[in-house]
Every structure is written in structure tokens, then in C-alpha cells.
Design a protein around this motif. Structure first.
Motif, mmCIF file in Angstrom:
data_model
loop_
_atom_site.group_PDB
_atom_site.id
_atom_site.type_symbol
_atom_site.label_atom_id
_atom_site.label_comp_id
_atom_site.label_asym_id
_atom_site.label_seq_id
_atom_site.Cartn_x
_atom_site.Cartn_y
_atom_site.Cartn_z
ATOM 1 N N GLU A 77 0.950 -1.013 -0.339
ATOM 2 C CA GLU A 77 -0.282 0.264 -0.129
ATOM 3 C C GLU A 77 0.930 0.973 -0.045
ATOM 4 N N LYS A 82 1.874 -4.234 3.847
ATOM 5 C CA LYS A 82 1.255 -3.163 4.306
ATOM 6 C C LYS A 82 2.710 -2.505 4.571
ATOM 7 N N ASP A 112 5.596 -3.888 7.820
ATOM 8 C CA ASP A 112 4.950 -4.380 8.069
ATOM 9 C C ASP A 112 5.178 -5.799 8.243
ATOM 10 N N SER A 154 2.513 -8.557 8.363
ATOM 11 C CA SER A 154 0.867 -8.912 7.137
ATOM 12 C C SER A 154 2.164 -9.509 5.609
ATOM 13 N N SER A 178 4.266 4.718 7.716
ATOM 14 C CA SER A 178 3.430 3.489 7.023
ATOM 15 C C SER A 178 2.823 4.320 5.978
ATOM 16 N N ASP A 225 -1.201 4.417 5.903
ATOM 17 C CA ASP A 225 -1.841 4.923 6.825
ATOM 18 C C ASP A 225 -1.737 6.122 7.597
#
Length: 419
Positions: free
Chosen positions: A141, A182, A185, A188, A363, A365
């Protein structure tokens, strides 16, 4: 600052091109301005159609690492033009450039020149699928790998700027084999391999993310990706379209000390001309036509003028003592000024992004949670101060070798005066 000429040109352009631009982020909608129309550039500076002069930290989104109109590069291109703009046939410059690339990226045992980063990534993934006989790929992402259908899923950069979660016109069938993890991460990634391990042809990653803003890998993240892909027989692809010859003469692979199976390069490798490449292990690249059954072609691939620009750019980088140390020094001075102002900044070599949030961005997000309106105010302040930066919170700032001490001092002064 008078921008009446740019405003008129933009109004005219809107009648011919979607949004008046040929690449979405140029529209400057995210920062509340009309795009500037650039007339010419030299060294660290650009001038718009109204005669306004700016210190440029966009650098054509990265390739102008030597600055604009570097004389040896321009002369090499002029000499190539005199021999012909395009042949659609082989020429010895292709060999010279391939040798230079392989010298600095030894993991690229064989490579293919193409015209754009999008084409390089699309072709690398096709080669990985042909080599493994598998269909699925993993992307992260916020990592942008060009606008091919199968990769326009939470793709960062322009899509984030325009608030488009996924591109319209991309069918479900095109993305059904694209798995999302992610960035930074490991859990993930592990989850996807546990479920689909034997079906995953490739994992592609920006080794230092630069399309959700600059987000460096956390310690051990790239090493983890290398280990888990090797365990599952998956091709690890580093998308170094931005980081190649930017973080070091061996790109992010050398900078971080992690070797992928395949690499895509663009931007600097074309010296400002439309050129990119993909390559990797011999056994993978031998799957590409005419040696193998993975088809990829292009009339303008290896264009002699673009190849000449790439060759001379790399040779210039090689010839300048302490080239990357100097770039890092210049970049660190700007980073320190941003921090002293109390703003948040991520930097990796000569790439950096000012983030408007309270915590270090690690990240996708966290990048999405940034205050884009505040970034717009910052962008407009810097522009009024004669500093040209990326018109998006989610793009990188690029420092070039042409940026002088005077440029850096003026940039720091502009940062310090921001309110």
C-alpha cells in the motif's frame, strides 16, 4: 508574484488535455494553485513563462541529479541527434549503457532497455511470472509502480493526491492476482505467504518508499523480504525507478546492502530523457523474447538520444569525487532546518518529505493521516519565497549536485520564515 501568463496558458491547456496537464500531479489542485508553465531551466534554477525564477527541488521528479542543462549531457544528446533521432534498430550505445548499469548493479546480470518506469515494472513482473509459472504478486500500500492495470491498487503518489483509492477503468480481473501488504509491516507479508506462498510469482517494493512521501524501510524490513521470498521461491523485485543512482551509485540495493532478484531503473538512468530498464538474474531474463516466451517489445526502446543522455549522466556521477557525500551534506542541512522549525521530515539520502503530522511517518496509513491543507500553505509560502517544491504532500523533494551553498541558505531562510 505575477503568474498571469501561466494562468492563461493553463486555461488554454484545459481545452486540449484532461485537467490541462499530461500528468495529474502537475495540476497543483492539492496545493490550491494554478500550475506554473516552465520556460527554461539551468543548474539549480527554473524560470516560468512570467519570468519568475525558482530554486528547483522537483528536478523533473528526480532525474536531474546533476542539475538542469548539465553541459556534457546536453552536448552528448546534441551529438546523438546529429546522427538521427531514432533507428528502430541496434546501435553500440545500447551496449555501453548496459555495461555501465551492470557495473553498478551487478545483480542485473542481463537487462532490457525500455521507455518508462511503468513499462519497466510491467515487463519485470511479466518476466517473473513467466519464470516461476505463477500468477500472483505482492505489492505494498502506498508504493507506486506506474499506471499499469494490475498495480493501480492503493498505489500512492498521484492517486493519493487526487484522493482516488484505485483507478477507474481497471477491471477486477486485472487486479485479482495482486495481493496487498503494508509497508514496514512484516506480519502482513507473512500472512500473505502463509495463505498463497506457492502461488506468488513476485514481491515488488520500493526499497525506500517515495510515493507516499519519503518513507524509509525500518531496520531489518528489506532483509526480511529477501529471506521470505527466497524461502518461497518468489522473485524479489526492487523498484528503483526513483532510488537508482539517487541513494548511491548502486541504488538502494547498495545503500541498504540487500540484493534483489530483479531491479527496475528509470529517472537518472535516462539522464532526463525517456528511458528506463529492467533486469536481474540471468535465468529470469533468459525467459524474455527472443530467448524465451515472455514477450516485450518497443520501437523506441534504446533510443540513441536517450541512451546518450544516460551514458553521460552516469559518467559524470562517476567522475565527481565524493558525489554522494556532497549530496548528503546538502540534504542534511535542509533537513536540520526543517526540524529546527518544528516540522516533521523524513529523509533518505537526497530524498526527503516534509510531513504535517505529529509523529514520524512509517507507513501508508500514517502518511494518509497527514494534514494536506497545512502542506498546501507550506507549498505556497515556499513558492512565494522562490523555492519550487513538490505540489503534493505525498511526493519527494529532490536535492541535486547543482544546488549551491547560496541555494541552500536561501532555502533555509524560506523555511525559517514559514508561519
Amino acid at each position: 508574484m505575477n503568474t498571469s501568463r501561466s494562468e492563461q496558458l493553463y486555461k488554454t491547456a484545459c481545452g486540449f488535455m484532461p485537467g490541462g496537464v499530461n500528468s495529474p500531479v502537475r495540476a497543483c489542485k492539492a496545493v490550491g494553485t494554478v500550475p506554473l508553465f516552465i520556460d527554461h531551466a539551468k543548474g539549480s534554477r527554473i524560470w516560468d513563462e512570467d519570468g519568475n525564477e525558482f530554486i528547483d527541488y522537483v528536478c523533473s521528479w528526480g532525474p536531474n541529479i546533476l542539475g538542469h542543462c548539465c553541459e556534457p549531457v546536453i552536448n552528448a544528446v546534441k551529438a546523438a541527434c546529429d546522427k538521427g533521432l531514432t533507428f528502430g534498430a541496434c546501435h553500440k550505445g545500447e551496449i555501453t549503457l548496459a555495461e555501465l548499469i551492470k557495473k553498478h548493479f551487478p545483480s542485473m546480470e542481463m537487462l532490457r532497455l525500455v521507455n518508462s518506469g511503468t513499462e519497466a515494472v510491467m515487463s519485470a513482473i511479466r518476466a517473473a511470472r513467466g519464470y516461476t509459472g505463477r500468477d500472483k504478486i505482492i505489492k505494498f500500500e502506498g508504493c507506486y509502480h506506474g499506471h499499469s492495470d494490475g498495480l493501480l491498487v492503493k498505489a500512492g503518489s498521484g492517486l493519493m493526491t487526487q484522493s482516488i483509492p484505485s483507478g477507474a477503468g481497471v477491471t477486477e480481473g486485472c487486479t485479482k492476482d495482486t495481493l496487498l501488504a503494508k509497508y514496514n509491516d512484516t506480519a502482513s507479508v507473512e500472512k500473505l505467504f502463509e495463505e498463497y506462498g506457492s502461488e506468488i510469482a513476485a514481491l515488488i517494493v520500493e526499497p525506500c518508499a517515495a510515493n507516499m512521501g519519503v518513507v524509509p524501510p525500518e531496520n531489518g524490513f528489506l532483509e526480511f523480504l529477501r529471506e521470505i521470498t527466497k524461502k518461497h521461491g518468489t522473485v524479489l523485485i526492487f523498484d528503483e525507478v526513483i532510488t537508482g543512482f539517487r541513494l548511491s551509485d548502486g541504488g538502494a540495493s547498495k545503500y541498504f546492502g540487500v540484493t534483489p532478484d530483479m531491479t527496475t531503473l528509470g529517472k537518472i538512468v535516462g539522464g532526463g530523457m525517456p528511458l528506463a530498464c529492467y533486469g536481474g538474474k540471468l535465468e529470469i531474463m533468459q525467459c524474455v523474447a527472443p530467448l524465451g516466451s515472455v514477450y516485450q517489445a518497443g520501437t523506441l526502446s534504446g533510443n540513441p538520444c536517450a541512451v546518450a543522455a544516460g551514458i553521460e549522466t552516469i559518467r559524470q556521477i562517476e567522475s565527481i569525487p565524493n558525489f554522494y557525500e556532497e549530496l548528503d551534506k546538502k540534504s542534511a542541512m535542509i533537513e536540520n532546518a526543517i526540524r529546527e522549525k518544528g516540522l516533521n521530515v523524513n529523509r533518505c539520502g537526497s530524498l526527503m518529505t516534509v510531513f504535517f503530522n505529529d509523529e514520524r511517518v512509517k507507513s501508508y496509513d500514517e502518511a494518509r493521516a497527514c494534514d494536506t491543507e497545512s502542506y498546501g500553505r507550506y507549498y505556497r509560502h515556499m513558492l512565494q519565497s522562490g523555492i519550487y517544491t513538490a505540489p503534493s504532500q505525498f511526493e519527494a523533494m529532490f536535492v541535486s549536485y547543482a544546488h549551491s551553498d547560496e541555494d541552500i541558505a536561501k532555502t533555509i531562510e524560506a523555511i525559517e520564515s514559514y508561519r
